[in-house]
Write a protein that holds these residues in place. Structure first.
Motif, mmCIF file in Angstrom:
data_model
loop_
_atom_site.group_PDB
_atom_site.id
_atom_site.type_symbol
_atom_site.label_atom_id
_atom_site.label_comp_id
_atom_site.label_asym_id
_atom_site.label_seq_id
_atom_site.Cartn_x
_atom_site.Cartn_y
_atom_site.Cartn_z
ATOM 1 N N ALA A 76 -55.470 -65.239 43.059
ATOM 2 C CA ALA A 76 -56.464 -64.876 42.045
ATOM 3 C C ALA A 76 -56.541 -63.359 42.021
ATOM 4 O O ALA A 76 -56.779 -62.738 43.059
ATOM 5 C CB ALA A 76 -57.822 -65.471 42.391
ATOM 6 N N SER A 77 -56.306 -62.770 40.863
ATOM 7 C CA SER A 77 -56.392 -61.314 40.769
ATOM 8 C C SER A 77 -57.013 -60.922 39.435
ATOM 9 O O SER A 77 -57.193 -61.764 38.547
ATOM 10 C CB SER A 77 -55.014 -60.655 40.921
ATOM 11 O OG SER A 77 -54.415 -60.465 39.653
ATOM 12 N N PRO A 127 -53.645 -60.934 34.730
ATOM 13 C CA PRO A 127 -52.611 -61.980 34.711
ATOM 14 C C PRO A 127 -51.245 -61.463 35.154
ATOM 15 O O PRO A 127 -50.513 -62.152 35.875
ATOM 16 C CB PRO A 127 -52.566 -62.414 33.240
ATOM 17 C CG PRO A 127 -53.888 -62.041 32.673
ATOM 18 C CD PRO A 127 -54.361 -60.836 33.442
ATOM 19 N N LEU A 128 -50.884 -60.239 34.751
ATOM 20 C CA LEU A 128 -49.552 -59.728 35.106
ATOM 21 C C LEU A 128 -49.432 -59.492 36.611
ATOM 22 O O LEU A 128 -48.342 -59.609 37.185
ATOM 23 C CB LEU A 128 -49.254 -58.435 34.334
ATOM 24 C CG LEU A 128 -49.092 -58.608 32.813
ATOM 25 C CD1 LEU A 128 -49.034 -57.246 32.118
ATOM 26 C CD2 LEU A 128 -47.839 -59.432 32.506
ATOM 27 N N ALA A 129 -50.545 -59.175 37.258
ATOM 28 C CA ALA A 129 -50.515 -58.964 38.710
ATOM 29 C C ALA A 129 -50.405 -60.308 39.431
ATOM 30 O O ALA A 129 -49.652 -60.453 40.400
ATOM 31 C CB ALA A 129 -51.773 -58.207 39.152
ATOM 32 N N THR A 130 -51.143 -61.302 38.950
ATOM 33 C CA THR A 130 -51.052 -62.640 39.549
ATOM 34 C C THR A 130 -49.618 -63.160 39.403
ATOM 35 O O THR A 130 -49.033 -63.713 40.345
ATOM 36 C CB THR A 130 -52.053 -63.604 38.863
ATOM 37 O OG1 THR A 130 -53.366 -63.066 39.033
ATOM 38 C CG2 THR A 130 -52.002 -64.996 39.466
ATOM 39 N N ALA A 162 -60.196 -69.232 41.513
ATOM 40 C CA ALA A 162 -61.015 -68.898 40.350
ATOM 41 C C ALA A 162 -61.099 -67.399 40.165
ATOM 42 O O ALA A 162 -61.211 -66.649 41.137
ATOM 43 C CB ALA A 162 -62.411 -69.480 40.517
ATOM 44 N N SER A 163 -61.043 -67.003 38.916
ATOM 45 C CA SER A 163 -61.148 -65.598 38.570
ATOM 46 C C SER A 163 -62.420 -65.417 37.739
ATOM 47 O O SER A 163 -62.703 -66.214 36.842
ATOM 48 C CB SER A 163 -59.908 -65.200 37.757
ATOM 49 O OG SER A 163 -59.950 -63.838 37.460
ATOM 50 N N ASP A 164 -63.173 -64.390 38.060
ATOM 51 C CA ASP A 164 -64.476 -64.132 37.430
ATOM 52 C C ASP A 164 -64.351 -64.074 35.905
ATOM 53 O O ASP A 164 -63.552 -63.302 35.374
ATOM 54 C CB ASP A 164 -64.960 -62.768 37.963
ATOM 55 C CG ASP A 164 -66.440 -62.560 37.800
ATOM 56 O OD1 ASP A 164 -66.970 -62.946 36.743
ATOM 57 O OD2 ASP A 164 -67.052 -61.995 38.726
ATOM 58 N N PRO A 165 -65.146 -64.879 35.194
ATOM 59 C CA PRO A 165 -65.045 -64.845 33.723
ATOM 60 C C PRO A 165 -65.517 -63.515 33.136
ATOM 61 O O PRO A 165 -65.281 -63.237 31.970
ATOM 62 C CB PRO A 165 -65.951 -65.994 33.279
ATOM 63 C CG PRO A 165 -66.824 -66.299 34.443
ATOM 64 C CD PRO A 165 -66.098 -65.879 35.671
ATOM 65 N N ARG A 166 -66.170 -62.673 33.960
ATOM 66 C CA ARG A 166 -66.590 -61.349 33.456
ATOM 67 C C ARG A 166 -65.390 -60.433 33.213
ATOM 68 O O ARG A 166 -65.488 -59.462 32.488
ATOM 69 C CB ARG A 166 -67.527 -60.673 34.459
ATOM 70 C CG ARG A 166 -68.870 -61.377 34.603
ATOM 71 C CD ARG A 166 -69.540 -60.919 35.896
ATOM 72 N NE ARG A 166 -70.751 -61.657 36.181
ATOM 73 C CZ ARG A 166 -70.783 -62.874 36.710
ATOM 74 N NH1 ARG A 166 -69.664 -63.510 36.995
ATOM 75 N NH2 ARG A 166 -71.936 -63.476 36.946
ATOM 76 N N GLY A 167 -64.292 -60.706 33.888
ATOM 77 C CA GLY A 167 -63.104 -59.857 33.737
ATOM 78 C C GLY A 167 -62.048 -60.571 32.921
ATOM 79 O O GLY A 167 -62.329 -61.567 32.246
ATOM 80 N N MET A 196 -56.674 -63.643 36.334
ATOM 81 C CA MET A 196 -56.043 -64.954 36.256
ATOM 82 C C MET A 196 -55.862 -65.533 37.660
ATOM 83 O O MET A 196 -55.433 -64.820 38.573
ATOM 84 C CB MET A 196 -54.687 -64.830 35.577
ATOM 85 C CG MET A 196 -53.994 -66.166 35.431
ATOM 86 S SD MET A 196 -52.321 -65.937 34.821
ATOM 87 C CE MET A 196 -52.583 -66.165 33.092
ATOM 88 N N ALA A 197 -56.228 -66.807 37.800
ATOM 89 C CA ALA A 197 -56.035 -67.497 39.075
ATOM 90 C C ALA A 197 -55.021 -68.605 38.855
ATOM 91 O O ALA A 197 -55.143 -69.380 37.910
ATOM 92 C CB ALA A 197 -57.354 -68.077 39.546
ATOM 93 N N ILE A 198 -54.019 -68.666 39.722
ATOM 94 C CA ILE A 198 -52.994 -69.711 39.599
ATOM 95 C C ILE A 198 -52.864 -70.439 40.934
ATOM 96 O O ILE A 198 -52.861 -69.803 42.004
ATOM 97 C CB ILE A 198 -51.616 -69.124 39.218
ATOM 98 C CG1 ILE A 198 -51.692 -68.401 37.867
ATOM 99 C CG2 ILE A 198 -50.554 -70.207 39.172
ATOM 100 C CD1 ILE A 198 -50.357 -67.826 37.410
ATOM 101 N N VAL A 199 -52.776 -71.764 40.860
ATOM 102 C CA VAL A 199 -52.478 -72.586 42.041
ATOM 103 C C VAL A 199 -51.177 -73.299 41.739
ATOM 104 O O VAL A 199 -51.021 -73.885 40.669
ATOM 105 C CB VAL A 199 -53.594 -73.623 42.283
ATOM 106 C CG1 VAL A 199 -53.259 -74.517 43.464
ATOM 107 C CG2 VAL A 199 -54.936 -72.929 42.494
ATOM 108 N N GLU A 200 -50.231 -73.248 42.680
ATOM 109 C CA GLU A 200 -48.920 -73.820 42.324
ATOM 110 C C GLU A 200 -48.227 -74.349 43.576
ATOM 111 O O GLU A 200 -48.232 -73.669 44.588
ATOM 112 C CB GLU A 200 -48.085 -72.713 41.680
ATOM 113 C CG GLU A 200 -46.742 -73.143 41.229
ATOM 114 C CD GLU A 200 -45.975 -71.975 40.615
ATOM 115 O OE1 GLU A 200 -46.349 -71.515 39.525
ATOM 116 O OE2 GLU A 200 -45.017 -71.517 41.260
#
Ligand code: DON
Length: 565
Positions: free
Chosen positions: A41-42, A45-48, A553-558, A561-565
């Motif tokens: 979670a970061s 999105p590009l960093a995640t 989970a990633s804060d909806p204020r920002g 993007m959080a990914i689980v894989e």
């Protein structure tokens, strides 16, 4: 007869073998030692995605952390970067926890009164804007250290996604445009900064592609030469020349001598939850654990929501006061940490808390006010081996000092403002700090960054957030949510409230306190300060060993993007 006895024995042995196998199976099902999936979670999105790229290439959580941190330096330049620092909490699957202290250091030419005029008054803006505001960066050293000591892939492979993002560019999102707007004047004030982050020296328009060729070259140099690629050689020379030309005080020696420090994280327990968090020079772990120690004396789940909020505020009031009074760089000052973290000390503070009345902060022994800036970043990582990273990285205010060292693309921090600019006396922003956090050559400034792990026999959580002095209260609320069994999507989302001893007021996001809670708290004697804006950008992961489920989970204020894989 003998045969019957043997059969009975065999039946008995088989029975107990089955029981044993069943127990072993149940145990492994209950406490599976490795997560079935990895998660990142970061704040971008590009960093995640950069982190996952490295995981898919066979990297572990530490390789992914290098990739994510480097990518954030490119795609979220307002929050962190090579010109800044931070704290990285690492957990190796073997069970070892360590904190990489990559906090910036005051240059050796720094003096405690360097931001004061001859009459002793604070010179407005000097510790915030421009190269004199910048401490010696720690992030590049941390990336190299983490890759070499904890990673599995070559540093160059972990830096590759960031290098590509910097040289090819990426289209900025609405958050970038809002951030530029808030710091437009300072960004426009330096040619080399404006050339990178603005569009023809004007506010960038939606669709603006941010290309950072110089930064890509610096990243490539680090990829090739490791730590000396940044702290020595052409990059170091350009950083120092550029800083000095504009009135800064860095030297080549400052850069050459910078070292990441491996520190033992702080640990504590709250209602069966084991907490591992940032040690000084961050105040995060101390304030978090002291607050939770105070709260652990109440049956919180039996209290009304408004009483809980009142007690949480009273706990913060005391813990933040101790932050201002005692905390600073452990290499420079002695701190009463074992007292501050002792449950008996918390019990002593608790007896003076009434459940129906606020205690004014000025009834407590005086201590200086604390508050910090407006941006920073956090990311959380879990890999399938069970390695974890919680990293909070910063250049302090939005776009740090606003100063890019010529020919490097490296935006320098303004972390010097986290020192007490003038101990005991308010600066231009109404902020004062303690003697423990006064400026000294080579010293690390006190931080509030709170990367944290939570662990119970069944669950593991990895979390943190930006938000200046509010970081610690946000993490406290998330711990309480975790303790109450809520999921990470709610910790990162729910409205937040905050108190930090001084100013003596409860700051709260829209919707954090209902109208009736507001009037009850006011009747108790609290002063309320409703905030127009939301704050924080929490990035959290939860691994439930019981169900085998991994959530992120990633804060909806920002716009993370959080990914689980
Ligand atoms: O180290 C600190 O505590 C600050 N420099 C962090 C600043 C921050 O989180 C601003 N974020 N919104």
């Amino acid at each position: 007869m003998a045969r019957t006895c043997t059969s009975i024995l065999l039946i008995k042995v088989s029975f107990w073998c089955c029981v044993l196998l069943l127990l072993l199976w149940a145990d492994s099902a209950i406490t599976s030692p490795v997560p079935p999936k990895s998660a990142i979670a970061s704040a971008h999105p590009l960093a995640t995605q950069a982190g996952f790229k490295v995981l898919r290439q066979g990297g572990n959580a530490f390789d992914a952390a290098v990739a994510v941190a480097a990518a954030l330096a490119v795609v979220e330049p307002a929050g962190s970067g090579l010109g800044g620092g931070g704290f990285l909490l690492l957990h190796q699957a073997s069970g070892r926890d360590v904190m990489l202290d990559a906090r910036e250091k005051a240059p050796m030419a720094a003096r405690r009164d360097m931001y004061l005029d001859e009459t002793g008054k604070v010179i407005p803006g000097l510790s915030v804007d421009g190269p004199l505001a910048a401490g010696i960066p720690g992030l590049p050293a941390a990336l190299v250290h983490m890759a070499e000591k904890y990673g599995r892939l070559p540093l160059s492979q972990c830096l590759a996604p960031a290098i590509r993002l910097a040289s090819e560019g990426f289209v900025v999102g609405p958050r970038y445009l809002r951030q530029v707007k808030r710091r437009f004047d300072i960004l426009q004030g330096y040619n080399q900064t404006a050339a990178i982050f603005l569009q023809h020296r004007r506010m960038p328009r939606p669709g603006f592609r941010l290309i950072q060729k110089d930064l890509a070259r610096v990243l490539e140099t680090i990829a090739q030469y490791g730590r000396s690629g940044f702290y020595q050689g052409w990059v170091a020379k350009r950083l120092v020349d550029s800083v000095r030309q504009e009135g800064g005080i860095w030297s080549l020696e400052d850069l050459r001598r910078y070292q990441v420090i491996e520190r033992q994280p702080l640990e504590g327990d709250y209602r069966g939850i084991h907490i591992v968090s940032a040690a000084p020079p961050s105040s995060g772990g101390v304030v978090l654990l002291e607050s939770l120690n105070i709260l652990s004396g109440y049956f919180i789940h039996r209290l009304s929501p408004v009483t809980i909020k009142h007690l949480v505020v009273e706990a913060w009031r005391r813990a933040y006061r101790d932050r201002a009074l005692y905390l600073g760089d452990p290499d420079f000052i002695a701190m009463p940490l074992s007292r501050l973290l002792d449950p008996d000390y918390a019990a002593g503070l608790r007896v003076a808390i009434r459940q129906d009345r606020a205690m004014p902060s000025d009834w407590l022994n005086p201590a200086p006010e604390v508050q910090e800036g407006a941006d920073t970043t956090h990311f959380s990582i879990l890999d399938r081996e069970g390695n974890r990273v919680a990293a909070t990285l910063s250049i302090n205010y939005l776009f740090g000092s606003g100063f890019v060292a010529q020919g490097t693309g490296v935006l320098l921090n303004d972390e010097m403002d986290d020192f007490s600019i003038k101990p005991g006396v308010p600066n231009i922003y109404g902020l004062v700090g303690g003697e423990a956090n006064a400026i000294a050559p080579g010293k690390r400034m006190l931080s509030s960054m709170t990367p944290t792990f939570l662990e119970t026999p069944q669950k593991v959580a990895i979390l943190g957030t930006p938000g200046g002095s509010r970081i610690i209260s946000m993490v406290t609320l998330a711990v309480l949510d975790f303790a109450a069994g809520f999921r990470p999507s709610l910790w990162v989302k729910w409205p937040r409230y905050h108190h930090q001893y001084l100013p003596d007021e409860i700051q709260f996001e829209p919707d954090a306190l209902s109208p009736s809670e507001q009037s009850t708290l006011q009747t108790m004697g609290h002063r309320l300060h409703p905030l127009a804006r939301h704050y924080g950008n929490m990035q959290a992961i939860l691994w439930d060993k019981n169900s085998g489920q991994v959530e992120a989970a990633s804060d909806p204020r920002g716009e993370g993007m959080a990914i689980v894989e």
